[in-house]
Design an enzyme around this catalytic site. Sequence first.
Site, PDB file in Angstrom:
ATOM      1  N   GLN A   1      45.130  53.424  43.294  1.00  0.00           N
ATOM      2  CA  GLN A   1      46.097  53.245  44.375  1.00  0.00           C
ATOM      3  C   GLN A   1      47.517  53.506  43.880  1.00  0.00           C
ATOM      4  O   GLN A   1      47.858  53.192  42.748  1.00  0.00           O
ATOM      5  CB  GLN A   1      45.994  51.821  44.929  1.00  0.00           C
ATOM      6  CG  GLN A   1      46.442  51.743  46.371  1.00  0.00           C
ATOM      7  CD  GLN A   1      45.856  50.536  47.078  1.00  0.00           C
ATOM      8  OE1 GLN A   1      44.778  50.089  46.746  1.00  0.00           O
ATOM      9  NE2 GLN A   1      46.559  50.013  48.046  1.00  0.00           N
TER      10      GLN A   1
ATOM     11  N   SER B   1      40.836  51.428  38.663  1.00  0.00           N
ATOM     12  CA  SER B   1      40.665  50.469  39.761  1.00  0.00           C
ATOM     13  C   SER B   1      39.760  51.069  40.843  1.00  0.00           C
ATOM     14  O   SER B   1      38.585  51.318  40.587  1.00  0.00           O
ATOM     15  CB  SER B   1      42.031  50.032  40.302  1.00  0.00           C
ATOM     16  OG  SER B   1      41.887  48.958  41.208  1.00  0.00           O
ATOM     17  N   LEU B   2      40.275  51.350  42.054  1.00  0.00           N
ATOM     18  CA  LEU B   2      39.408  51.937  43.081  1.00  0.00           C
ATOM     19  C   LEU B   2      38.808  53.255  42.594  1.00  0.00           C
ATOM     20  O   LEU B   2      37.727  53.671  43.043  1.00  0.00           O
ATOM     21  CB  LEU B   2      40.167  52.167  44.384  1.00  0.00           C
ATOM     22  CG  LEU B   2      40.974  53.462  44.502  1.00  0.00           C
ATOM     23  CD1 LEU B   2      40.155  54.582  45.110  1.00  0.00           C
ATOM     24  CD2 LEU B   2      42.221  53.254  45.288  1.00  0.00           C
TER      25      LEU B   2
ATOM     26  N   ARG C   1      36.594  46.664  50.508  1.00  0.00           N
ATOM     27  CA  ARG C   1      37.357  46.205  49.341  1.00  0.00           C
ATOM     28  C   ARG C   1      38.846  46.125  49.677  1.00  0.00           C
ATOM     29  O   ARG C   1      39.511  45.128  49.389  1.00  0.00           O
ATOM     30  CB  ARG C   1      37.117  47.166  48.173  1.00  0.00           C
ATOM     31  CG  ARG C   1      37.781  46.781  46.850  1.00  0.00           C
ATOM     32  CD  ARG C   1      37.384  47.823  45.790  1.00  0.00           C
ATOM     33  NE  ARG C   1      37.904  47.540  44.469  1.00  0.00           N
ATOM     34  CZ  ARG C   1      39.056  47.981  43.987  1.00  0.00           C
ATOM     35  NH1 ARG C   1      39.843  48.723  44.753  1.00  0.00           N
ATOM     36  NH2 ARG C   1      39.437  47.703  42.746  1.00  0.00           N
TER      37      ARG C   1
ATOM     38  N   HIS D   1      43.987  42.508  41.098  1.00  0.00           N
ATOM     39  CA  HIS D   1      43.506  42.255  39.733  1.00  0.00           C
ATOM     40  C   HIS D   1      44.072  40.972  39.131  1.00  0.00           C
ATOM     41  O   HIS D   1      44.559  40.958  38.011  1.00  0.00           O
ATOM     42  CB  HIS D   1      43.806  43.458  38.817  1.00  0.00           C
ATOM     43  CG  HIS D   1      43.135  44.704  39.280  1.00  0.00           C
ATOM     44  ND1 HIS D   1      41.773  44.890  39.214  1.00  0.00           N
ATOM     45  CD2 HIS D   1      43.628  45.828  39.869  1.00  0.00           C
ATOM     46  CE1 HIS D   1      41.460  46.070  39.719  1.00  0.00           C
ATOM     47  NE2 HIS D   1      42.565  46.654  40.138  1.00  0.00           N
TER      48      HIS D   1
ATOM     49  N   GLN E   1      35.805  43.324  38.389  1.00  0.00           N
ATOM     50  CA  GLN E   1      36.988  44.182  38.387  1.00  0.00           C
ATOM     51  C   GLN E   1      38.020  43.751  39.436  1.00  0.00           C
ATOM     52  O   GLN E   1      39.218  43.965  39.261  1.00  0.00           O
ATOM     53  CB  GLN E   1      36.524  45.625  38.634  1.00  0.00           C
ATOM     54  CG  GLN E   1      37.562  46.693  38.476  1.00  0.00           C
ATOM     55  CD  GLN E   1      37.564  47.632  39.664  1.00  0.00           C
ATOM     56  OE1 GLN E   1      37.727  47.193  40.799  1.00  0.00           O
ATOM     57  NE2 GLN E   1      37.382  48.904  39.397  1.00  0.00           N
TER      58      GLN E   1
END
Length: 315
Positions: free
Chosen positions: A11, A95-96, A120, A204, A253
């Site tokens: 992102q 991440s994503l 998510r 996170h 995660q």
Amino acid sequence: MSKPAFTFPGQGSQAVGMGRDLADNFVEAREVFAEVDDALGLKLSAIMFEGPEDTLRLTENAQPALMATSMAVIRVLEARGVTVAGAASYVAGHSLGEYSALCAAGTFSLSDTARLLQIRGRAMQQAVPVGQGAMAALLGLEMDDVKAIAAEAAQGEVCDVANDNSPGQVVVSGNLAAIERAIELAKGKGAKRALALPVSAPFHCALMAPAAEAMREALAAVEMKAPVVPVVSNVLARPISDPGEIRNRLVEQVTGMVRWTESVSWLAKDAGVSELYELGTGKVLTGLAKRIDPGLTAQAVGTAEDIEALIAARG
């Protein structure tokens, strides 16, 4: 010589117009965007191509949009004989981007990946009321210093290390007041810069626990296959291939640290990878790669021109 690794952006790389060049030039890209639109019941491709920017920036839109662009690149390459199994030794995503990597490697279907990322994004957004959480980049400090700052800033609130992006670029995440304290402490401890990030939620960190539960439920309901090449896990900074372990690590995660510096270092030093290709929108990971290991060559592949150049280079 180890084959290149394919990496997938996270992102912050989204931008209005993303993917349009691919859709204009390749039928495979158009098919990806159409399938994602159908899976979400939303004309996400129109938001990607035309905006408005604030709608694209919404986490539940930005996450599947970034994945869709990465997968459009993958499908175009595959149609021209460049497959993940044939061309890459590992996949990894920030991440994503870990979901994009897993989709590219065949663990999830495209439609399931789009729906997982919408869930998510929505769950992460809803985990913390707007204005109560924050993230900040602390630049020019060692990881141990950042950990100490986070611990000191917490004062009973949450202040976690969220992203270890590259040496000297670490992000903290948590309650707004704790992050504000961390920024001031970092400035006092010699940070080159310490600044709040323009994010809609504190990703996170421990505040994301409700989103982790939402993902546990969502991931339990989708079919998962072993990836065609191992994925370097964000939370482990080492490769995994077992679908059950992948599921567990994706849940971790949501609240855990993205260990990107260690992941890229593992690829370079332990796996002997010398080339990284960042597939999708932007060049963030390409820039980080050089800072993590100057011996790496990194190349962003996100446009029709980039794809043609990659195919030509592979002969």
